[in-house]
Design a protein around this motif. Sequence first.
Motif, short mmCIF file in Angstrom:
data_model
loop_
_atom_site.label_atom_id
_atom_site.label_comp_id
_atom_site.label_asym_id
_atom_site.label_seq_id
_atom_site.Cartn_x
_atom_site.Cartn_y
_atom_site.Cartn_z
N VAL A 61 0.83 -1.20 0.00
CA VAL A 61 0.00 0.00 0.00
C VAL A 61 0.88 1.26 0.00
O VAL A 61 0.65 2.20 -0.77
N VAL A 62 1.89 1.26 0.86
CA VAL A 62 2.81 2.40 0.93
C VAL A 62 3.53 2.60 -0.41
O VAL A 62 3.64 3.73 -0.90
N ASP A 63 3.99 1.50 -0.99
CA ASP A 63 4.68 1.59 -2.28
C ASP A 63 3.76 2.16 -3.36
O ASP A 63 4.19 2.95 -4.20
N GLN A 64 2.50 1.78 -3.31
CA GLN A 64 1.54 2.26 -4.31
C GLN A 64 1.25 3.75 -4.12
O GLN A 64 1.18 4.51 -5.08
N ILE A 65 1.09 4.16 -2.87
CA ILE A 65 0.85 5.57 -2.57
C ILE A 65 2.01 6.42 -3.08
O ILE A 65 1.82 7.40 -3.81
N LEU A 66 3.22 6.05 -2.69
CA LEU A 66 4.40 6.84 -3.05
C LEU A 66 4.71 6.74 -4.55
O LEU A 66 5.23 7.68 -5.14
N GLY A 67 4.35 5.62 -5.14
CA GLY A 67 4.55 5.47 -6.57
C GLY A 67 3.66 6.39 -7.37
O GLY A 67 4.06 6.93 -8.40
N ASN A 68 2.42 6.61 -6.88
CA ASN A 68 1.48 7.48 -7.57
C ASN A 68 1.70 8.95 -7.26
O ASN A 68 1.55 9.82 -8.13
N LEU A 69 2.05 9.26 -6.03
CA LEU A 69 2.11 10.65 -5.58
C LEU A 69 3.52 11.19 -5.42
O LEU A 69 3.71 12.39 -5.23
N GLY A 70 4.52 10.33 -5.49
CA GLY A 70 5.89 10.76 -5.25
C GLY A 70 6.20 10.77 -3.77
O GLY A 70 5.37 10.43 -2.92
N ALA A 71 7.41 11.18 -3.42
CA ALA A 71 7.85 11.17 -2.02
C ALA A 71 7.00 12.09 -1.15
O ALA A 71 6.59 13.17 -1.58
#
Length: 417
Positions: A61-71
Amino acid sequence: MKKTFILFLILVSLVSFAQERKDLGNTFIKTLLVDKNTEKAHASFDASIAGEIPVTDLKSVVDQILGNLGAFKNVVEVNQENDKYYYYSEFEKSKLDILITFNEQNKIIGFLLVPHKIFDKADDKTALKIKSGDIELKGTLLVPEQNSKKKLVVFVHGSGPQDRDEAIGDNRPFKDIADDLFKNGIASYRYDKRTNSNPETFSEQSTAADETINDAVNVVNYFKTNADYKDYQIIVLGHSLGAYLMPRIAGKAKASKYIFMAGNARPMQDLILDQYEYIHKVNPAGLPQTEVENIKKQVAFLNSGKFTADTPSSELPLGLSGAYWKYLQTYKPLDEVKTIQSPMFFAQGGRDYQVTEKDFSLWKNALKNDKTAVFKWYPSLSHIFIKGTGTPSPKDYGIKGNVDQEFLNDLIQFILK
């Protein structure tokens, strides 16, 4: 109705009671999104759900969030609504709210990423609530104290759970327009769409009338019947979905003028299919062919004789209900627009891949005998009327800009004419 953001819901519970709710939320966000210590975050889960959300799932979930929105960069501000705390957060590619909900024991029971919700400050003299059906719409009223032209523009949003600024990334097209109107002596009112402020009021039985039309009409009628604005011309500005539904709004609101910004004239399902095919063409990895084929299948079913209002939303485009689509099937904007007696202004950007020249030409042809209708084409403007270059794509919305001044000048000229 295009989904701009991916929503993530994780039920969690923190053990510590030593910190205040606001600090609990800040700590959890830092642990999860900055330190990326999913094991530590997972250790904070309530035992009843810890087994249902393995550490590996949380990491995904964290990887998906940061992948879509950036750091993740920082929390800009925190707003509270009962047991819900909205952490307005800046990511590398966008800004949105991290909504955290607490229970009575000060444990976090909800973690959700949502579009930014605007909270009116106690001393904000521009804040205005207007009763509409079962809710109060929250909005911003700008009235020039000097050089007033006695014109008031009501803004009607595009699709999705839009706020009053129609914010997308760092762009605020409605705010840009309202600010420019204010500088030119023109008043305006923009409000949070009910699917943004009160999503619980939108159900499987809701239609475009419940989502958009009724609220727009109620706002117009509020100003038409308010003694403070008896000398004002009330003008309605609709963008995208708001412009598409403008003929129906006009039939109920009876305003002085109407502004259509990037409004589709074709059925919405045709528009969605074109959008999917275009986005796949410019970014095949971002929108796989399988999703294009799925939307084709759903649109074909919607257009078939098999579709009914009771069809499950899972079988229909964008997961919208059968009732929603059934209402739109009976709506004929190109017929209804011909009944509008007030002046109309149609604006369309040439870099808009969501609503295109096909729609602009349909409006123009339908009103070819209406001498009061104004049509303006802006070759370099996007769907949100910001100038750009190159091949149009969803990435454009992540580039900060402002609504084009040429368009604003034409808009003001039409309003004041």
